[in-house]
Design an enzyme around this catalytic site. Structure first.
Site, PDB file in Angstrom:
ATOM      1  N   TYR A 245      37.427  38.899  44.651  1.00 51.18           N
ATOM      2  CA  TYR A 245      39.085  39.000  43.649  1.00 51.18           C
ATOM      3  C   TYR A 245      39.579  39.273  44.578  1.00 51.18           C
ATOM      4  O   TYR A 245      39.361  41.536  45.064  1.00 51.18           O
ATOM      5  CB  TYR A 245      38.311  39.474  42.561  1.00 51.18           C
ATOM      6  CG  TYR A 245      39.939  40.245  41.944  1.00 51.18           C
ATOM      7  CD1 TYR A 245      40.197  39.319  41.171  1.00 51.18           C
ATOM      8  CD2 TYR A 245      40.680  41.292  42.213  1.00 51.18           C
ATOM      9  CE1 TYR A 245      41.567  39.773  40.328  1.00 51.18           C
ATOM     10  CE2 TYR A 245      41.841  41.243  41.089  1.00 51.18           C
ATOM     11  CZ  TYR A 245      41.956  40.104  40.416  1.00 51.18           C
ATOM     12  OH  TYR A 245      43.242  41.119  39.693  1.00 51.18           O
TER      13      TYR A 245
ATOM     14  N   GLU B 223      47.380  37.877  42.118  1.00 53.28           N
ATOM     15  CA  GLU B 223      46.073  38.184  42.229  1.00 53.28           C
ATOM     16  C   GLU B 223      45.470  36.381  43.140  1.00 53.28           C
ATOM     17  O   GLU B 223      46.332  35.285  42.666  1.00 53.28           O
ATOM     18  CB  GLU B 223      45.746  37.876  40.618  1.00 53.28           C
ATOM     19  CG  GLU B 223      44.745  38.016  40.348  1.00 53.28           C
ATOM     20  CD  GLU B 223      44.233  37.942  38.570  1.00 53.28           C
ATOM     21  OE1 GLU B 223      44.311  39.100  38.141  1.00 53.28           O
ATOM     22  OE2 GLU B 223      44.029  36.843  38.182  1.00 53.28           O
TER      23      GLU B 223
END
Ligand code: GDP
Ligand code: MN
Length: 365
Positions: free
Chosen positions: A97, A185
């Site tokens: 991530y 993101e």
């Protein structure tokens, strides 16, 4: 404002972040693939598409066609899927991530990275906070390459993968600044034999920057009335009661909502005309709030500072709503404003409480 995954990916690709070669389709017949497996992903502005069945890895042409038909006819969290993103599936060895988000309390951007990608980052933060690396970014200096390296090391990377990760982090930060993102993101940032690749992409642009970011507002992000208000430069929110509320300034509008409820009324919506609203702004405000169905009365709460009461009154008179109104008016040019209203058969109160009570009464008549 949220961007679709395919829009965000295009921006990522143009700015040095590896992305899969993808195509957007709107019908199963547009599907074409030379090799399998391929990914098919619903393009909607909500998260958790995977869990909702909007993401499919298809191993054969038949599977792909079946998935395309199914996903293009489904709704995800109430939103019908109109577009599919299709690309050759990446053979993922591990999911990471990486993201940047505005941390309001720190008054800066914060970089977040984790070796546990793919899941909701909130879930990782709860279950295994030690797997999350965070870094507060100096707003003047920006993200430094040694910091990007450190972030990668904290999530267990070294050698070549670390170098590539740092480069991606620096590029993602650059995009974040360039597009005034409040959230950007990559989840998951996929590791395969070919290196890192952004198989998902999220980019939410700060609405306050839309004057300099040339993105078209998305139909599915706002209701029609909210979009109308946005275009007119007014803040508007739809609720489900029967009293429309117009005020000047966010604080006064919130107080108006509270006082209506205190007297047993139920707000249908609220609209902030802002400071310094003129007659035309007021007319537009009335035009927008009265389009809502089931309206019984309108509460107009004006405390004139830079807003002039005579302008507000002119806007009211010009529109002359068919639904009964209750006005509270005080401040700059109050006398002129009240006189204009009087001449047209309206009465304005000095007291917010009285005007609110009247609006509630009207709504119950
Ligand atoms: P989200 O659920 O809306 O966040 O959609 P994602 O794009 O993140 O997709 C959900 C999941 O599908 C990811 O966490 C991956 O596990 C998987 N996925 C996405 N793209 C690929 C791919 O190219 N290859 C493989 N093997 N899995 C993928
Ligand atoms: Mn994702």
């Amino acid at each position: 404002m949220k961007l679709y995954e395919y829009e965000a990916k295009e921006i990522f690709g143009q700015n040095g972040i590896p992305i899969p070669q993808s195509k957007v389709i709107t019908q199963p017949s547009e599907l074409e693939a030379d090799s399998f497996p391929i990914m098919l992903k619903a393009q909607v502005l909500v998260g958790g598409r995977g869990k909702a069945g909007g993401v499919k890895l298809a191993k054969t042409e038949a599977e792909a066609r079946e998935a395309a038909e199914r996903i293009l006819s489904m709704e995800i969290k109430g939103i019908p899927v109109k577009k599919l993103l299709v690309y050759p599936a990446v053979d993922i060895k591990k999911e990471y991530y990486l993201g940047f988000v505005v941390d309001r309390s720190a008054r800066s951007l914060v970089a977040i990275a984790s070796s546990e990608g793919g899941m909701d980052i909130e879930e990782v933060a709860q279950k295994s906070p030690e797997k999350i690396a965070k870094l507060q970014i100096d707003p003047i200096l920006g993200l430094q390459s040694y910091e990007a390296n450190e972030l990668g090391r904290k999530i267990g990377l070294e050698g070549k993968p670390l170098l590539q990760f740092s480069k991606i982090a620096l590029n993602l930060y650059k995009i974040c600044k360039k597009y005034d993102a409040e959230l950007i993101e990559i989840n998951p940032l996929a590791w395969s034999e070919e290196g890192f690749c952004a198989v998902d992409a999220k980019l939410n642009v700060d609405d306050n920057a839309l004057y300099r970011q040339k993105f078209q507002p998305k139909a599915e992000e706002y209701t029609e009335l909210e979009r109308m208000a946005k275009d007119a430069g007014l803040s508007y929110v739809s609720l489900d009661g029967n009293i429309a509320i117009i005020g000047c300034g966010a604080g006064l509008v919130m107080a108006s909502l509270d006082i209506i409820q205190k007297y047993g009324g139920s707000p249908a919506n609220f609209l902030d005309v802002g400071g310094g609203a003129n007659a035309e702004n007021m007319r537009q405000a009335l035009d927008i709030v009265t389009r809502q169905e089931g309206l019984k009365s309108i509460f107009i709460n004006i405390f004139g500072g830079i807003t002039r009461c005579d302008q507000i009154a002119e806007g009211i008179v010009e529109f002359s709503p068919k639904i009964p109104i209750s006005v509270r008016m005080m401040g700059t040019n109050e006398e002129q404003g009240k006189q204009i209203l009087d001449e047209h058969g309206y009465h304005a109160f000095d007291s917010m409480a009285e005007a609110a009570q009247k609006a509630v009464e009207l709504s119950q008549a």
